[in-house]
Enzyme design. Structure first.
Site, PDB file in Angstrom:
ATOM      1  N   PHE A   1       0.851  -1.198   0.000  1.00 52.74           N
ATOM      2  CA  PHE A   1       0.000   0.000   0.000  1.00 52.74           C
ATOM      3  C   PHE A   1       0.884   1.244   0.000  1.00 52.74           C
ATOM      4  O   PHE A   1       0.698   2.169   0.776  1.00 52.74           O
ATOM      5  CB  PHE A   1      -0.948  -0.045   1.214  1.00 52.74           C
ATOM      6  CG  PHE A   1      -2.224   0.740   1.026  1.00 52.74           C
ATOM      7  CD1 PHE A   1      -2.978   0.592  -0.128  1.00 52.74           C
ATOM      8  CD2 PHE A   1      -2.682   1.608   2.009  1.00 52.74           C
ATOM      9  CE1 PHE A   1      -4.163   1.308  -0.299  1.00 52.74           C
ATOM     10  CE2 PHE A   1      -3.857   2.321   1.851  1.00 52.74           C
ATOM     11  CZ  PHE A   1      -4.606   2.182   0.696  1.00 52.74           C
TER      12      PHE A   1
ATOM     13  N   THR B   1       4.103  -5.056  -3.867  1.00 54.50           N
ATOM     14  CA  THR B   1       5.138  -4.798  -2.852  1.00 54.50           C
ATOM     15  C   THR B   1       6.426  -4.309  -3.531  1.00 54.50           C
ATOM     16  O   THR B   1       6.514  -4.282  -4.759  1.00 54.50           O
ATOM     17  CB  THR B   1       5.436  -6.074  -2.025  1.00 54.50           C
ATOM     18  OG1 THR B   1       5.916  -7.086  -2.918  1.00 54.50           O
ATOM     19  CG2 THR B   1       4.207  -6.572  -1.299  1.00 54.50           C
TER      20      THR B   1
ATOM     21  N   LYS C   1       8.392  -6.301 -10.438  1.00 51.07           N
ATOM     22  CA  LYS C   1       9.297  -7.035 -11.344  1.00 51.07           C
ATOM     23  C   LYS C   1      10.038  -8.166 -10.633  1.00 51.07           C
ATOM     24  O   LYS C   1      10.366  -9.183 -11.237  1.00 51.07           O
ATOM     25  CB  LYS C   1      10.366  -6.087 -11.910  1.00 51.07           C
ATOM     26  CG  LYS C   1       9.842  -5.046 -12.866  1.00 51.07           C
ATOM     27  CD  LYS C   1      10.965  -4.215 -13.442  1.00 51.07           C
ATOM     28  CE  LYS C   1      11.542  -3.235 -12.439  1.00 51.07           C
ATOM     29  NZ  LYS C   1      10.688  -2.128 -12.047  1.00 51.07           N
TER      30      LYS C   1
ATOM     31  N   GLU D   1       1.118  -6.473 -16.525  1.00 46.59           N
ATOM     32  CA  GLU D   1       1.260  -5.349 -17.462  1.00 46.59           C
ATOM     33  C   GLU D   1       2.074  -4.198 -16.883  1.00 46.59           C
ATOM     34  O   GLU D   1       2.871  -3.551 -17.584  1.00 46.59           O
ATOM     35  CB  GLU D   1      -0.136  -4.835 -17.866  1.00 46.59           C
ATOM     36  CG  GLU D   1      -0.151  -3.812 -18.970  1.00 46.59           C
ATOM     37  CD  GLU D   1       0.278  -4.419 -20.312  1.00 46.59           C
ATOM     38  OE1 GLU D   1       1.435  -4.193 -20.674  1.00 46.59           O
ATOM     39  OE2 GLU D   1      -0.518  -5.109 -20.966  1.00 46.59           O
TER      40      GLU D   1
ATOM     41  N   VAL E   1       6.405  -3.504 -16.972  1.00 47.10           N
ATOM     42  CA  VAL E   1       7.236  -2.949 -18.056  1.00 47.10           C
ATOM     43  C   VAL E   1       6.523  -1.738 -18.655  1.00 47.10           C
ATOM     44  O   VAL E   1       5.387  -1.855 -19.119  1.00 47.10           O
ATOM     45  CB  VAL E   1       7.483  -3.997 -19.171  1.00 47.10           C
ATOM     46  CG1 VAL E   1       8.327  -3.398 -20.285  1.00 47.10           C
ATOM     47  CG2 VAL E   1       8.151  -5.240 -18.610  1.00 47.10           C
TER      48      VAL E   1
ATOM     49  N   GLY F   1      13.080  13.844  -8.472  1.00 51.01           N
ATOM     50  CA  GLY F   1      12.436  12.613  -8.027  1.00 51.01           C
ATOM     51  C   GLY F   1      12.402  11.530  -9.084  1.00 51.01           C
ATOM     52  O   GLY F   1      11.747  10.501  -8.914  1.00 51.01           O
TER      53      GLY F   1
ATOM     54  N   GLU G   1      16.722   7.622  -7.985  1.00 49.15           N
ATOM     55  CA  GLU G   1      16.916   7.327  -6.566  1.00 49.15           C
ATOM     56  C   GLU G   1      18.227   7.951  -6.083  1.00 49.15           C
ATOM     57  O   GLU G   1      19.086   8.304  -6.890  1.00 49.15           O
ATOM     58  CB  GLU G   1      17.018   5.800  -6.368  1.00 49.15           C
ATOM     59  CG  GLU G   1      15.811   5.016  -6.824  1.00 49.15           C
ATOM     60  CD  GLU G   1      14.589   5.263  -5.972  1.00 49.15           C
ATOM     61  OE1 GLU G   1      14.747   5.552  -4.767  1.00 49.15           O
ATOM     62  OE2 GLU G   1      13.470   5.190  -6.516  1.00 49.15           O
TER      63      GLU G   1
ATOM     64  N   ASP H   1      17.583  -2.085 -14.188  1.00 50.45           N
ATOM     65  CA  ASP H   1      16.122  -1.995 -14.293  1.00 50.45           C
ATOM     66  C   ASP H   1      15.665  -2.381 -15.705  1.00 50.45           C
ATOM     67  O   ASP H   1      14.734  -3.180 -15.874  1.00 50.45           O
ATOM     68  CB  ASP H   1      15.689  -0.562 -13.949  1.00 50.45           C
ATOM     69  CG  ASP H   1      14.205  -0.343 -14.143  1.00 50.45           C
ATOM     70  OD1 ASP H   1      13.429  -1.000 -13.436  1.00 50.45           O
ATOM     71  OD2 ASP H   1      13.821   0.483 -15.001  1.00 50.45           O
TER      72      ASP H   1
ATOM     73  N   LYS I   1      13.327  -5.657 -17.119  1.00 46.35           N
ATOM     74  CA  LYS I   1      12.137  -5.542 -17.978  1.00 46.35           C
ATOM     75  C   LYS I   1      12.311  -6.364 -19.264  1.00 46.35           C
ATOM     76  O   LYS I   1      11.349  -6.948 -19.763  1.00 46.35           O
ATOM     77  CB  LYS I   1      11.888  -4.068 -18.290  1.00 46.35           C
ATOM     78  CG  LYS I   1      11.441  -3.301 -17.044  1.00 46.35           C
ATOM     79  CD  LYS I   1      11.464  -1.806 -17.271  1.00 46.35           C
ATOM     80  CE  LYS I   1      11.019  -1.071 -16.009  1.00 46.35           C
ATOM     81  NZ  LYS I   1      11.266   0.373 -16.104  1.00 46.35           N
TER      82      LYS I   1
END
Lengths: 331, 157
Positions: free
Chosen positions: A8, A88, A117, A141, A144, A199, A202, A213, A217
């Protein structure tokens, strides 16, 4: 249709907001979503009859449904639930905690939608096989290109095609950095600092700028669209730290841009900086993502969109939920 | 148009002058140095003409200038990639880097370098051309491997 939301954070909250905002329209198309549990890393909101999402969003832990010791794994077994929505945090080393939640859901015969992922990078083939064996949906969905409907296009519109290769820009942060270097002649370090301030990146940008990353994907695209069984170690990967203003300048003299391109076919999987013509669909700037699917009958099809953002990601999760509603109702 | 030219100064002018004189629009000139035989160098000149008559006039004028035309076939499709390398490109012997990847039918054109100082990294751009796509792909893969060995950062089109 009863849902359990696990996770959440930004995406989970955005999904809850969209479900509240679009409730009437969704009901109008036969999608009556009833959320019976929302779980955080510790504790959760529980109501077997269905939570009032607007109240939960407004009141947070002061809401009477809040149970500090609630566990998502127990919730999956015990609460009324047709679909587990797993959102999560990503861990590409172990896939946890998402991996355990997805396995548990599939073991219990629940459909699963995930925006994470991690579990797919670690165990995608195993999870897809489990889902098939149990007759469950496992849709992803949002993993990626966020809102870009790449899996839906491949699954529905290109069902009759053989996909030959996929290439694109799968990480908005590196695209932002390279676009700034090209358009405004700033250095890599300045562009990165700016991305962090805005933003987009990171504090530790390794995951983005080293292409990890994007490689994750690419693995999901390979396994999800081309039916392969690939892992992140199969991806030849190079980051963008070595890109210099001189390199960009020399490329521009030839009418090219330096872009961080992910490429996949039956022989090769690679992520690295490449020169793309300025008039190519891959020359898109800013934080946009772009994905070109080359199929045997259809030829190249290019999708461009926002590759990140809570509401964009929630849009993709909702799209998967609606696919399940449609398939389960036999429409 | 393909020629066999003596590898001596001034030879190219014997081709270019008639083309210019009869209004041909020169698009590209390639010296195929790796295919040199003795003192003779294959040269390909690509130019636009309005019609066949103009082409024949140019051809006749070039022959009258004593140049050997080896072929008037259209230039076969050339596959091309732009390559840019950053790092100590010269200290790591760029000639060796390029020589190790060239095979028959692959050539390097138009090398451009940006050098700040001997200590700093330089940036070098060149065009790789090949008569077949798979040759070019193979060359790029090999070049990437050598660049990794020499700790050079490389991008290509």
């Amino acid at each position: 249709m009863d849902l359990i939301l696990i996770g959440f954070g930004n995406v989970g909250r955005a999904l809850a907001e969209v479900l509240v905002e679009r409730e009437a329209e969704l009901k109008g198309i036969g999608a009556n979503f009833n959320v019976t549990g929302i779980f955080r890393s510790k504790g959760g909101f529980i109501s077997p009859d269905g939570l009032n999402l607007k109240d939960v969003l407004e009141r947070g832990e002061r809401h009477p449904s809040w149970v500090p010791e609630a566990s998502a794994l127990e919730g999956i077994s015990e609460l009324p639930c047709d679909v587990v929505v797993e959102m999560t945090v990503t861990n590409i080393e172990t896939g946890e905690p998402g991996l355990s939640f997805i396995k548990k859901a599939l073991e219990e015969g629940k459909d699963v939608v995930t925006s994470n992922k991690g579990p797919l990078v670690v165990s995608m083939r195993e999870l897809l096989n489990m889902a098939e064996k149990k007759g469950c949906f496992l849709l992803y969905e949002a993993t990626v290109g966020a809102a870009i409907p790449v899996f839906a296009v491949a699954r529905e519109a290109l069902k009759h095609n053989e996909v030959e290769c996929i290439e694109g820009i799968l990480n908005g942060t590196t695209n932002y950095i390279l676009s700034r270097m090209s358009e405004d002649k700033v250095s890599f370090d300045d562009a990165l600092r700016e991305a962090q301030e805005m933003g987009y990146a990171e504090a530790d940008p390794t995951y983005d700028v080293e292409g990890i990353d994007a490689a994750c994907k690419l693995v999901i695209l390979a396994n999800g669209i081309m039916g392969m069984n690939k892992r992140i170690s199969d991806v030849e990967r190079e980051g963008v730290r070595g890109v210099t203003p001189e390199m960009i300048e020399l490329a521009e003299e030839e009418g090219y841009l330096v872009k961080h391109i992910s490429y996949l076919d039956r022989e090769r999987m690679e992520v690295g900086p490449r020169l793309v013509p300025k008039n190519s669909p891959l020359s898109i700037g800013g934080t946009f993502n772009v994905i070109t699917i080359k199929a045997d009958l259809a030829g190249p099809i290019t999708l461009i969109g926002k590759g990140a953002g809570p509401r964009e990601t929630a849009s993709a999760v909702l799209s998967d939920l609606l696919t399940i509603v449609k398939e389960r109702s036999g429409r | 148009m393909w020629f066999n030219l003596a590898d001596e100064p001034g030879q190219l002018l014997r081709i270019l002058q008639p083309i210019a004189e009869f209004g041909g629009n020169i698009r590209e000139i390639s010296h195929l140095r790796e295919e040199k035989k003795g003192n003779f160098l294959p040269v390909v000149v690509t130019f636009d003409v309005k019609d066949l008559q103009q082409f024949l006039k140019i051809k006749e004028a070039i022959e009258a200038a004593g140049v050997q035309i080896t072929s008037t076939e259209p230039h076969p499709e050339v596959c091309r990639k732009i390559v840019i390398m950053v790092g100590h490109v010269f200290a790591t012997n760029i000639k060796d880097t390029i020589d190790r990847v060239l095979e028959r039918g692959v050539r390097v054109k138009r090398v451009v370098a940006r050098i700040k100082s001997a200590e700093e990294a330089s940036t070098v751009k060149f065009i790789l051309e090949a008569d077949a796509k798979d040759k070019l792909e193979r060359t790029i893969r090999l070049l990437k491997k050598i660049a990794d060995e020499k700790r050079l950062f490389i991008v290509w089109s």
